[in-house]
Every structure is written in structure tokens, then in C-alpha cells.
Design an enzyme around this catalytic site. Sequence first.
Site, mmCIF file in Angstrom:
data_model
loop_
_atom_site.group_PDB
_atom_site.id
_atom_site.type_symbol
_atom_site.label_atom_id
_atom_site.label_comp_id
_atom_site.label_asym_id
_atom_site.label_seq_id
_atom_site.Cartn_x
_atom_site.Cartn_y
_atom_site.Cartn_z
ATOM 1 N N ARG A 185 0.517 -15.170 -30.796
ATOM 2 C CA ARG A 185 -0.086 -15.338 -29.474
ATOM 3 C C ARG A 185 -0.838 -16.666 -29.434
ATOM 4 N NH1 ARG A 185 2.960 -12.217 -27.941
ATOM 5 N NH2 ARG A 185 2.645 -10.145 -27.056
ATOM 6 N N HIS B 180 7.890 -19.186 -25.467
ATOM 7 C CA HIS B 180 7.612 -17.753 -25.709
ATOM 8 C C HIS B 180 8.894 -16.924 -25.561
ATOM 9 C CE1 HIS B 180 4.476 -14.287 -25.509
ATOM 10 N NE2 HIS B 180 5.552 -13.959 -26.231
HETATM 11 P P1 NDP Z 1 2.073 -4.953 -36.400
HETATM 12 O O1 NDP Z 1 0.926 -4.278 -35.747
HETATM 13 O O2 NDP Z 1 3.210 -4.114 -36.892
HETATM 14 O O3 NDP Z 1 1.563 -5.817 -37.643
HETATM 15 C C1 NDP Z 1 0.369 -6.514 -37.649
HETATM 16 C C2 NDP Z 1 0.067 -7.016 -39.049
HETATM 17 O O4 NDP Z 1 -1.105 -7.827 -39.002
HETATM 18 C C3 NDP Z 1 -0.225 -5.886 -40.035
HETATM 19 O O5 NDP Z 1 0.318 -6.183 -41.282
HETATM 20 C C4 NDP Z 1 -1.764 -5.877 -40.118
HETATM 21 O O6 NDP Z 1 -2.273 -5.410 -41.352
HETATM 22 C C5 NDP Z 1 -2.058 -7.356 -39.947
HETATM 23 N N1 NDP Z 1 -3.407 -7.580 -39.424
HETATM 24 C C6 NDP Z 1 -3.910 -7.252 -38.217
HETATM 25 N N2 NDP Z 1 -5.189 -7.647 -38.096
HETATM 26 C C7 NDP Z 1 -5.509 -8.249 -39.276
HETATM 27 C C8 NDP Z 1 -6.681 -8.875 -39.769
HETATM 28 N N3 NDP Z 1 -7.792 -8.952 -39.031
HETATM 29 N N4 NDP Z 1 -6.659 -9.379 -41.022
HETATM 30 C C9 NDP Z 1 -5.548 -9.288 -41.774
HETATM 31 N N5 NDP Z 1 -4.393 -8.718 -41.359
HETATM 32 C C10 NDP Z 1 -4.377 -8.204 -40.122
HETATM 33 O O7 NDP Z 1 2.599 -6.038 -35.358
HETATM 34 P P2 NDP Z 1 4.082 -6.629 -35.201
HETATM 35 O O8 NDP Z 1 4.533 -7.130 -36.517
HETATM 36 O O9 NDP Z 1 4.962 -5.643 -34.501
HETATM 37 O O10 NDP Z 1 3.836 -7.824 -34.167
HETATM 38 C C11 NDP Z 1 2.911 -8.867 -34.443
HETATM 39 C C12 NDP Z 1 2.668 -9.694 -33.188
HETATM 40 O O11 NDP Z 1 3.764 -10.539 -32.928
HETATM 41 C C13 NDP Z 1 2.503 -8.909 -31.888
HETATM 42 O O12 NDP Z 1 1.187 -8.382 -31.766
HETATM 43 C C14 NDP Z 1 2.807 -9.950 -30.830
HETATM 44 O O13 NDP Z 1 1.609 -10.573 -30.419
HETATM 45 C C15 NDP Z 1 3.688 -10.967 -31.566
HETATM 46 N N6 NDP Z 1 5.049 -11.019 -30.984
HETATM 47 C C16 NDP Z 1 5.518 -12.228 -30.496
HETATM 48 C C17 NDP Z 1 6.784 -12.319 -29.958
HETATM 49 C C18 NDP Z 1 7.339 -13.628 -29.481
HETATM 50 O O14 NDP Z 1 8.427 -13.652 -28.877
HETATM 51 N N7 NDP Z 1 6.696 -14.745 -29.741
HETATM 52 C C19 NDP Z 1 7.681 -11.148 -29.886
HETATM 53 C C20 NDP Z 1 7.106 -9.949 -30.455
HETATM 54 C C21 NDP Z 1 5.822 -9.911 -30.974
HETATM 55 P P3 NDP Z 1 -2.059 -3.876 -41.818
HETATM 56 O O15 NDP Z 1 -0.573 -3.701 -41.997
HETATM 57 O O16 NDP Z 1 -2.772 -3.789 -43.110
HETATM 58 O O17 NDP Z 1 -2.614 -3.036 -40.718
#
Ligand code: NDP
Length: 309
Positions: free
Chosen positions: A224, A272
Amino acid sequence: MAIVIIRQDDKIELWKKALLAQQPDLEVYSYLEKHPKEKIDMALVWKHPNGALAPYPNLKLIASSGAGVDFIFEDDTAPKNLPITRVVDDMLAKDMSEHVLAVILSHLKNLDRYRVNQLKGIWQPMQYHRISDFTIGILGLGALGKELAGDLVKYGFKVQGWSNSQKNIQGVTSFVGEPGLGEFLKTTQILVCLLPLTEATTGILNKELFKQLPKGAFVINVARGGHLVDEDLLEMLNNGHLSGAGLDVYHQEPLPKEHAFWNHEKIQMTPHYASVSDTDSVVPQILENHNRLLNNKPLLNEVVMDKGY
Ligand code: NDP
């Protein structure tokens, strides 16, 4: 019991058709047409206009039609205390992985810089890099980060990831939380951001973080726009600490014409569109959740409210 689709792009009919194709007896409406508001129990949303979720007295579930849910939390008028679900989908993860791989290879083989030179008529061979020499660090090892990590390992990259909790992914070194971030950054030559946008991750791609990367590191933000401090990226590109960046997401979309990213030779931009929910692939989990809602069963891919993702 009915679903309303709320989004501001031109895809409402596409989603409606896809839902009806898989469940013809479903009652599904566009929020723009006349519809019985009291019958709506589920809203299928994507970047809805603020306030559009308020008029439904019997709403029980807000379902994002993408992986991200940040836009729902940003809407102060959205009903509180309702469950929120998001999309977790193999095709979405694979599309993201392929996009990031393309950006990485373009950087390794200088395709981004050759394109700039081509437009200026410059013939200038440049040293290329090999996959086996590179360590990729992925911020976020969730549904998307994990898929990418596995693919990069298969291609022969050294891969490490950073997340809130410890991960066990074959061939991937896992770093956890604040204490693990410094070590993770020290050896990351290409940094990929795949974090959700939350209070904790807003502005995480800043000068202090970039300084901890080795000189010449490349940054890819496909998560994002709010993760990135734009001025810090520009400063670190201009002073040569970072060699380049691949960006798919921005604070404001479309990116305003006057923004410095547009004409920066070290920035490769996409609008995007790294990975977009495929309706046929995603609709089964949306319908499954609607049925679960009707039958009081645990929902799929529910957001943990305290974490914000
Ligand atoms: P998930 O919720 O499956 O994964 C998020 C990951 O980030 C997890 O491993 C989590 O850790 C980690 N995380 C979250 N907060 C923290 C923090 N404060 N410190 C360390 N690690 C953290 O999300 P997705 O993989 O499904 O998607 C990720 C993002 O990608 C979406 O939120 C979206 O914004 C973006 N996106 C962009 C697209 C584009 O076209 N550009 C398309 C689709 C998505 P843990 O596993 O330990 O909880």
C-alpha cells in the site's frame, strides 16, 4: 437475505454476474440500484465511498473483495463490531508472485535502465547480475509473501522474510518482530513490501529503515502507498544509497501528474495492478461465507480486529 456490492469502479456487473453464475437463486444488488436495504446481510466491498455501508440496518458481514481491508478501517462511518473478511486466493497469490519476479528480473538484468536509455538513443552495455548472488527480503510472510518466498527459493534466490510470528517455510530464513528487523535488513539486497497497512506498518518504508539496507539495495512496494514515506525514498535514491525502486501502490491513486515519481529514472511504476481478484476464482469463498453466515458457522479468512489484518 441478500448481498449488496459496493465499489466505485466499473466492475459491479462483473461481480454480480459471477455470483449469480455460481448461485442463481442468490439475491444480489448493486448499491446504485433501488434495493431493499433491510434485506441486506452481507456487503461485498472494494474501496467503497465513505458512508455507503451505513444505511443497512441488518448488515452482519463486511466482505472485502480483495486481500486488503485497510479501506474499511479508514471509513469512520462503517458499522463497528461486524466481522470483516478478506480474500485469500491461490490465483491472487500467484499473480503477485509473478509480478514481483518480473520486477526483480528486470532490475537484475538492467531492463528498466535499458528502457530509459533506449528512449534517449543510448547504446550502453551494463553489468548484469545473477539470481544466485541475490538475497531477497520480504516484509510480510502471509498469504502473498509466503507464495512469493516459495517461488523465489525455487528460482535459486536466497530468501528471507519478516513477520509478526515465526515462520517455517522451506529455504526461507524467518525474522520476527522489532528485534529481528535490523538483522533482516542488513543482508537484504532487494526488499519487497507485502505487509498489510495497519497503524504499526504505516510509514515503515522510511529513511531509517532504508539506511539499514546495504548500499545499492532495491525496494519494491506492492502493498500500500501508506507504507512508504515518498520523500525518504526520493532522498535515498538521489544520494545513491538505493539503486532503484519498483512501485505499484501510492498515497494517492491515480498518482497526481506533478508527483516526482513519474519522471524519476530509478523508479519503475505500475498502476496498482500487480494482482487483482479474479471473480471466478474468488466467488466460491464469498458464497461459502454467505452460507456460513446464514448457518452461524465460523467464517473463512476473517480479519482479526485487534491486529487490523
Ligand atoms: P496477510 O494478512 O496474509 O499477511 C500479512 C503478513 O504481514 C503476515 O505474515 C504478518 O505476520 C505480517 N505482518 C503484519 N503486521 C506486521 C508487523 N507489524 N510486523 C511484522 N509483520 C507483520 O496479507 P496478504 O499476504 O494476503 O496481503 C498483504 C497485502 O498485500 C494486503 O494487505 C494488501 O494491502 C496488499 N495487496 C496488494 C495488491 C496489489 O495489487 N498491489 C494485491 C493484493 C494485496 P504474521 O503472519 O505473523 O501475522
